[in-house]
Design an enzyme around this catalytic site. Structure first.
Site: not given
Ligand code: CO8
Length: 257
Positions: A108, A111, A131
């Site tokens: 997102g 996007e 995704e």
């Molecule tokens: N959603 C929720 N929480 C998140 C997300 C996310 N997308 N990304 C990061 N966070 C949170 C982590 O859970 C963490 O929280 P906590 O400290 O409470 O554990 C905090 O942010 C810090 O993140 P990390 O510890 O993971 O930090 P890193 O530096 O180790 O990693 C990354 C950074 C690589 C960005 C990693 O956080 C990651 O991979 N995040 C997810 C990225 C991802 O896959 N994004 C795509 C999601 S799907 C999407 O966007 C679909 C859009 C369309 C939706 C359609 C509706 C149905």
């Protein structure tokens, strides 16, 4: 408390997604706050927006995976529709929007940047549509705007393989216009925004409309639209002042319309 902050700097508005602890991930509440901020922009005194994420690490790390993990198909559809509606509203704003991508722009987040007119990135920016690795398709316009922006083959590769790309690759494929050291990104975005804001506002708006509407038309219809939008600039004070100043070999007055 809102997850989205707004700051007015002369003719430029700065919108910041501010949910730093979750890397600015988008849940329905953040999207609602973003829409409210966009709706409240005073278009009489704002000529360009800069959109960024709070902190040093992320623009927006995607839709909130925790929130999505328990959604039913109907809830998923509603969330996708909500994001698409807000992002389309940003895309259709009459004034240009610059995404200052200061870190992760995944799912997102990528996007959201695609709904902006121009993307500038920091050296630590990472783009991607992860995704399919999460069992879903991109749902906030990524399947459409990524292909339109970087080409079908490259977009399909990134989406099917859920492969991220770093700033240099994003620059090479035209996803971003320029890459800056992180500490210089905001200044660069504001400089560009102020340069845009220093041009004739009606002409800038008509130009945005011409490019965006024209891209959705066949070329004959699109080149017939251009004279209409061009004509609407004539008779504005900005056009008259700027052209008269040029003909009289003097600096034009500030644009006012
Ligand atoms: N959603 C929720 N929480 C998140 C997300 C996310 N997308 N990304 C990061 N966070 C949170 C982590 O859970 C963490 O929280 P906590 O400290 O409470 O554990 C905090 O942010 C810090 O993140 P990390 O510890 O993971 O930090 P890193 O530096 O180790 O990693 C990354 C950074 C690589 C960005 C990693 O956080 C990651 O991979 N995040 C997810 C990225 C991802 O896959 N994004 C795509 C999601 S799907 C999407 O966007 C679909 C859009 C369309 C939706 C359609 C509706 C149905």
């Amino acid at each position: 408390m809102s997850f989205v902050k707004y700051e007015q700097k002369d003719f430029v508005g700065v919108v910041t997604i501010d949910r730093e602890k979750a890397l600015n991930a988008l849940n329905p509440e953040v999207l609602k706050d973003l829409e409210a901020v966009i709706d409240a922009v005073d278009l009489d005194k704002t000529r360009c927006l800069v959109l960024t994420g709070a902190g040093q690490k992320a623009f927006v790390a995607g839709a909130d995976i925790g929130a999505m993990s328990t959604m039913t198909p109907d809830e998923g559809r509603a969330f996708s529709a909500q994001g698409n509606a807000v992002f389309r509203k940003i895309e259709k704003l009459p004034i240009p929007v610059i995404a200052a991508v200061n870190g992760f722009a995944l799912g997102g987040g990528c996007e959201l940047s695609l709904s902006c007119d121009i993307r500038l990135a920091s050296e630590n920016a990472v783009f991607g549509q992860p995704e399919t690795g999460l069992g879903i398709t991109p749902g906030f316009g990524g399947t459409q705007r990524l292909a339109r922006t970087i080409g079908v083959g490259k977009a399909k590769e990134l989406i099917y393989a859920s492969r991220n790309m770093k700033a240099p690759e994003a620059l090479a494929c035209g996803l971003v216009n320029a890459v800056y050291p992180a500490e210089e990104l905001m200044d660069a975005a504001l400089k560009l925004a102020n340069r845009i804001a220093g041009n004739a506002p009606i002409a800038v708006r008509q130009s945005k409309k011409a490019v965006n509407m024209g891209l959705q038309m066949d070329i004959d219809t699109a080149v017939a639209l251009e004279p209409e939008l061009f004509a609407a600039c004539f008779g504005t004070q900005d056009q008259q002042n700027a052209m008269t100043a040029f003909c009289e070999k003097r600096k034009h007055d500030p644009f006012i319309n």
